[in-house]
Scaffold this motif. Structure first.
Motif, PDB file in Angstrom:
ATOM      1  N   GLY A  77       0.814  -1.209   0.000  1.00 27.75           N
ATOM      2  CA  GLY A  77       0.000   0.000   0.000  1.00 27.75           C
ATOM      3  C   GLY A  77       0.847   1.258   0.000  1.00 27.75           C
ATOM      4  O   GLY A  77       1.967   1.278   0.515  1.00 27.75           O
ATOM      5  N   ARG A  78       0.301   2.318  -0.585  1.00 28.99           N
ATOM      6  CA  ARG A  78       1.049   3.573  -0.717  1.00 28.99           C
ATOM      7  C   ARG A  78       1.359   4.202   0.638  1.00 28.99           C
ATOM      8  O   ARG A  78       2.456   4.715   0.858  1.00 28.99           O
ATOM      9  CB  ARG A  78       0.237   4.554  -1.577  1.00 28.99           C
ATOM     10  CG  ARG A  78       0.952   5.863  -1.870  1.00 28.99           C
ATOM     11  CD  ARG A  78       0.179   6.699  -2.864  1.00 28.99           C
ATOM     12  NE  ARG A  78       0.105   6.021  -4.162  1.00 28.99           N
ATOM     13  CZ  ARG A  78      -0.536   6.532  -5.217  1.00 28.99           C
ATOM     14  NH1 ARG A  78      -1.172   7.690  -5.111  1.00 28.99           N
ATOM     15  NH2 ARG A  78      -0.551   5.881  -6.355  1.00 28.99           N
ATOM     16  N   LEU A  79       0.379   4.171   1.566  1.00 28.53           N
ATOM     17  CA  LEU A  79       0.586   4.781   2.878  1.00 28.53           C
ATOM     18  C   LEU A  79       1.718   4.076   3.624  1.00 28.53           C
ATOM     19  O   LEU A  79       2.594   4.739   4.209  1.00 28.53           O
ATOM     20  CB  LEU A  79      -0.706   4.718   3.690  1.00 28.53           C
ATOM     21  CG  LEU A  79      -0.657   5.350   5.091  1.00 28.53           C
ATOM     22  CD1 LEU A  79      -0.330   6.838   4.989  1.00 28.53           C
ATOM     23  CD2 LEU A  79      -1.983   5.150   5.823  1.00 28.53           C
ATOM     24  N   VAL A  80       1.735   2.750   3.610  1.00 28.91           N
ATOM     25  CA  VAL A  80       2.783   1.984   4.279  1.00 28.91           C
ATOM     26  C   VAL A  80       4.134   2.286   3.656  1.00 28.91           C
ATOM     27  O   VAL A  80       5.145   2.425   4.353  1.00 28.91           O
ATOM     28  CB  VAL A  80       2.479   0.473   4.199  1.00 28.91           C
ATOM     29  CG1 VAL A  80       3.632  -0.330   4.790  1.00 28.91           C
ATOM     30  CG2 VAL A  80       1.192   0.150   4.933  1.00 28.91           C
ATOM     31  N   LYS A  81       4.167   2.412   2.331  1.00 33.53           N
ATOM     32  CA  LYS A  81       5.422   2.693   1.632  1.00 33.53           C
ATOM     33  C   LYS A  81       5.987   4.047   2.057  1.00 33.53           C
ATOM     34  O   LYS A  81       7.193   4.186   2.291  1.00 33.53           O
ATOM     35  CB  LYS A  81       5.189   2.659   0.122  1.00 33.53           C
ATOM     36  CG  LYS A  81       6.469   2.821  -0.696  1.00 33.53           C
ATOM     37  CD  LYS A  81       6.182   2.711  -2.198  1.00 33.53           C
ATOM     38  CE  LYS A  81       5.792   1.310  -2.571  1.00 33.53           C
ATOM     39  NZ  LYS A  81       5.629   1.145  -4.040  1.00 33.53           N
ATOM     40  N   TRP A  82       5.100   5.059   2.175  1.00 33.21           N
ATOM     41  CA  TRP A  82       5.577   6.384   2.596  1.00 33.21           C
ATOM     42  C   TRP A  82       6.043   6.383   4.042  1.00 33.21           C
ATOM     43  O   TRP A  82       7.018   7.050   4.400  1.00 33.21           O
ATOM     44  CB  TRP A  82       4.479   7.432   2.380  1.00 33.21           C
ATOM     45  CG  TRP A  82       4.454   7.941   0.975  1.00 33.21           C
ATOM     46  CD1 TRP A  82       3.532   7.671   0.002  1.00 33.21           C
ATOM     47  CD2 TRP A  82       5.427   8.802   0.373  1.00 33.21           C
ATOM     48  NE1 TRP A  82       3.868   8.299  -1.161  1.00 33.21           N
ATOM     49  CE2 TRP A  82       5.027   9.018  -0.973  1.00 33.21           C
ATOM     50  CE3 TRP A  82       6.589   9.416   0.824  1.00 33.21           C
ATOM     51  CZ2 TRP A  82       5.751   9.807  -1.855  1.00 33.21           C
ATOM     52  CZ3 TRP A  82       7.309  10.217  -0.048  1.00 33.21           C
ATOM     53  CH2 TRP A  82       6.898  10.397  -1.360  1.00 33.21           C
ATOM     54  N   LYS A  83       5.355   5.650   4.893  1.00 37.80           N
ATOM     55  CA  LYS A  83       5.798   5.525   6.293  1.00 37.80           C
ATOM     56  C   LYS A  83       7.179   4.892   6.357  1.00 37.80           C
ATOM     57  O   LYS A  83       8.041   5.313   7.133  1.00 37.80           O
ATOM     58  CB  LYS A  83       4.799   4.676   7.091  1.00 37.80           C
ATOM     59  CG  LYS A  83       3.484   5.381   7.391  1.00 37.80           C
ATOM     60  CD  LYS A  83       2.576   4.468   8.191  1.00 37.80           C
ATOM     61  CE  LYS A  83       1.260   5.162   8.532  1.00 37.80           C
ATOM     62  NZ  LYS A  83       0.346   4.265   9.282  1.00 37.80           N
ATOM     63  N   LYS A  84       7.368   3.875   5.522  1.00 36.30           N
ATOM     64  CA  LYS A  84       8.653   3.188   5.475  1.00 36.30           C
ATOM     65  C   LYS A  84       9.760   4.137   5.017  1.00 36.30           C
ATOM     66  O   LYS A  84      10.849   4.170   5.600  1.00 36.30           O
ATOM     67  CB  LYS A  84       8.544   1.995   4.527  1.00 36.30           C
ATOM     68  CG  LYS A  84       9.828   1.222   4.327  1.00 36.30           C
ATOM     69  CD  LYS A  84       9.581   0.063   3.356  1.00 36.30           C
ATOM     70  CE  LYS A  84      10.859  -0.618   2.967  1.00 36.30           C
ATOM     71  NZ  LYS A  84      10.626  -1.725   2.001  1.00 36.30           N
ATOM     72  N   ILE A  85       9.487   4.927   3.997  1.00 32.77           N
ATOM     73  CA  ILE A  85      10.475   5.891   3.481  1.00 32.77           C
ATOM     74  C   ILE A  85      10.838   6.911   4.553  1.00 32.77           C
ATOM     75  O   ILE A  85      12.011   7.241   4.761  1.00 32.77           O
ATOM     76  CB  ILE A  85       9.934   6.598   2.224  1.00 32.77           C
ATOM     77  CG1 ILE A  85       9.840   5.597   1.054  1.00 32.77           C
ATOM     78  CG2 ILE A  85      10.837   7.773   1.824  1.00 32.77           C
ATOM     79  CD1 ILE A  85       9.126   6.135  -0.158  1.00 32.77           C
ATOM     80  N   ILE A  86       9.812   7.421   5.261  1.00 30.47           N
ATOM     81  CA  ILE A  86      10.049   8.412   6.319  1.00 30.47           C
ATOM     82  C   ILE A  86      10.903   7.813   7.436  1.00 30.47           C
ATOM     83  O   ILE A  86      11.844   8.442   7.932  1.00 30.47           O
ATOM     84  CB  ILE A  86       8.708   8.933   6.878  1.00 30.47           C
ATOM     85  CG1 ILE A  86       7.985   9.777   5.816  1.00 30.47           C
ATOM     86  CG2 ILE A  86       8.936   9.773   8.143  1.00 30.47           C
ATOM     87  CD1 ILE A  86       6.560  10.134   6.177  1.00 30.47           C
ATOM     88  N   LEU A  87      10.589   6.569   7.824  1.00 30.99           N
ATOM     89  CA  LEU A  87      11.350   5.910   8.883  1.00 30.99           C
ATOM     90  C   LEU A  87      12.801   5.682   8.466  1.00 30.99           C
ATOM     91  O   LEU A  87      13.722   5.824   9.275  1.00 30.99           O
ATOM     92  CB  LEU A  87      10.693   4.577   9.249  1.00 30.99           C
ATOM     93  CG  LEU A  87       9.373   4.660  10.022  1.00 30.99           C
ATOM     94  CD1 LEU A  87       8.739   3.290  10.156  1.00 30.99           C
ATOM     95  CD2 LEU A  87       9.610   5.276  11.402  1.00 30.99           C
ATOM     96  N   ILE A  88      13.022   5.335   7.198  1.00 30.03           N
ATOM     97  CA  ILE A  88      14.390   5.126   6.700  1.00 30.03           C
ATOM     98  C   ILE A  88      15.161   6.435   6.729  1.00 30.03           C
ATOM     99  O   ILE A  88      16.331   6.483   7.131  1.00 30.03           O
ATOM    100  CB  ILE A  88      14.374   4.528   5.280  1.00 30.03           C
ATOM    101  CG1 ILE A  88      13.893   3.076   5.326  1.00 30.03           C
ATOM    102  CG2 ILE A  88      15.771   4.596   4.648  1.00 30.03           C
ATOM    103  CD1 ILE A  88      13.740   2.428   3.963  1.00 30.03           C
ATOM    104  N   ILE A  89      14.503   7.535   6.307  1.00 30.90           N
ATOM    105  CA  ILE A  89      15.154   8.849   6.319  1.00 30.90           C
ATOM    106  C   ILE A  89      15.525   9.258   7.743  1.00 30.90           C
ATOM    107  O   ILE A  89      16.634   9.738   8.001  1.00 30.90           O
ATOM    108  CB  ILE A  89      14.234   9.914   5.664  1.00 30.90           C
ATOM    109  CG1 ILE A  89      14.106   9.644   4.156  1.00 30.90           C
ATOM    110  CG2 ILE A  89      14.784  11.321   5.896  1.00 30.90           C
ATOM    111  CD1 ILE A  89      13.090  10.517   3.469  1.00 30.90           C
ATOM    112  N   VAL A  90      14.583   9.062   8.687  1.00 32.90           N
ATOM    113  CA  VAL A  90      14.868   9.369  10.093  1.00 32.90           C
ATOM    114  C   VAL A  90      16.037   8.521  10.594  1.00 32.90           C
ATOM    115  O   VAL A  90      16.931   9.008  11.297  1.00 32.90           O
ATOM    116  CB  VAL A  90      13.619   9.121  10.968  1.00 32.90           C
ATOM    117  CG1 VAL A  90      13.970   9.227  12.454  1.00 32.90           C
ATOM    118  CG2 VAL A  90      12.526  10.126  10.630  1.00 32.90           C
ATOM    119  N   GLY A  91      16.046   7.248  10.200  1.00 37.83           N
ATOM    120  CA  GLY A  91      17.125   6.367  10.605  1.00 37.83           C
ATOM    121  C   GLY A  91      18.474   6.801  10.060  1.00 37.83           C
ATOM    122  O   GLY A  91      19.476   6.798  10.778  1.00 37.83           O
TER     123      GLY A  91
END
Length: 294
Positions: free
Chosen positions: A58-72
């Motif tokens: 899903g698109r929402l999960v993908k964006w959450k994942k991208i944000i978490l990777i950037i924060v990491g």
């Protein structure tokens, strides 16, 4: 990470309150409540790698994942841990080649991550100043921290790794058999530089932190070969189940090759459990689900 981010505007008050040691040497580095930048950086790196390979639906999960990777990634850079950043880059390159087969949609993010890190390190004052200070400090320490009668590259290692490696270099027979569990610090104490003695006294009380050196000093090449055989066997079994599992396993072993901790045993147990619980199934990448083998 959240506690660490809150602690930044507080100038490290939370970290100082909970830590029993002098934090001057890491006062400008991001460590959360973990006062060791390398350990904290490695934990963040494991998080980044796991997110990088974890499937997103899903698109929402993908964006959450991208944000978490950037924060990491930002948190990892703030730790300023060279070993954690280096191992993360090695693992991301491995995943892009082995797991994602150099697909453009995964290759471009990897190039972007590496370039962003290079840009931040070179153009943000806090990073550039820290790196310049560390290089200067390392050059001074390397000039003082010379262990007699061994190659200079050995003296450049961390004191626990350097002393153990110097002992093995001077006593090559122990490279084959090792000296036994957690006993390397006894003979290694005689192979300290004068600079290390001025800091730690005339003895060290810790095993080497680098995984490969610790295993060889403890069990020799004989034990190392047995462990390597076990790791390869686990990798082959995991690869038959799913490349995602085998890829994560390799990355986790890379982290422990640089700095071994109790997480090594947790990871081994976790992946052995996966193998045991999936004897008769295999993850099918084409249909994105587990399929029975019989």
């Amino acid at each position: 990470i959240i506690i660490g981010l809150i602690d930044i505007p507080l100038n490290g008050k939370i970290k100082t309150f909970f830590s029993p040691i002098d934090l001057r040497i890491i006062s400008d580095r991001f460590t959360g409540l973990n006062v060791e930048p390398r350990t904290f950086g490695r934990l963040i790196a494991i998080w980044i790698i796991t997110l990088f390979i974890y499937p997103s639906e899903g698109r929402l999960v993908k964006w959450k994942k991208i944000i978490l990777i950037i924060v990491g990634i930002l948190s990892l850079l703030l730790t300023m841990s060279a070993s954690a950043i280096t191992t993360t880059i090695i693992c991301l390159i491995f995943l892009t080649i082995y797991y994602y087969k150099l697909k453009l949609k995964f290759l471009l993010p990897l190039i972007f991550i590496i370039y962003s890190g290079y840009f931040i390190i070179n153009y943000f004052t806090i990073f550039k100043k820290h790196i310049e200070d560390r290089i200067g400090q390392t050059m001074v320490e390397n000039a003082l921290n010379v262990i007699p009668h061994v190659p200079l590259w050995i003296s450049g290692l961390e004191v626990f790794d350097a002393s153990a490696t110097a002992f093995l270099y001077s006593n090559p027979k122990y490279i084959v058999s090792g000296v036994g569990p957690n006993t390397i610090s006894i003979p290694a104490s005689y192979y300290m530089s004068d600079y290390s003695k001025s800091i730690y006294g005339n003895k060290i009380d810790s095993v080497p932190h680098m995984g490969i050196i610790q295993i060889i000093s403890r069990s020799g090449l004989i034990g190392f070969s047995i462990i390597l055989y076990g790791i390869i066997s686990i990798f082959i079994r995991l690869d038959k189940l799913s490349k995602r599992y085998s890829s994560l396993f390799v990355c986790y072993m890379i982290f422990n090759a640089f700095v071994i901790t109790s997480f090594y045993y947790i990871f081994i147990g976790m992946f052995l459990g996966i193998i045991k619980n999936n004897k008769h199934v295999k993850y099918c990448n084409s249909c994105a689900k587990w399929c029975k083998l019989y």
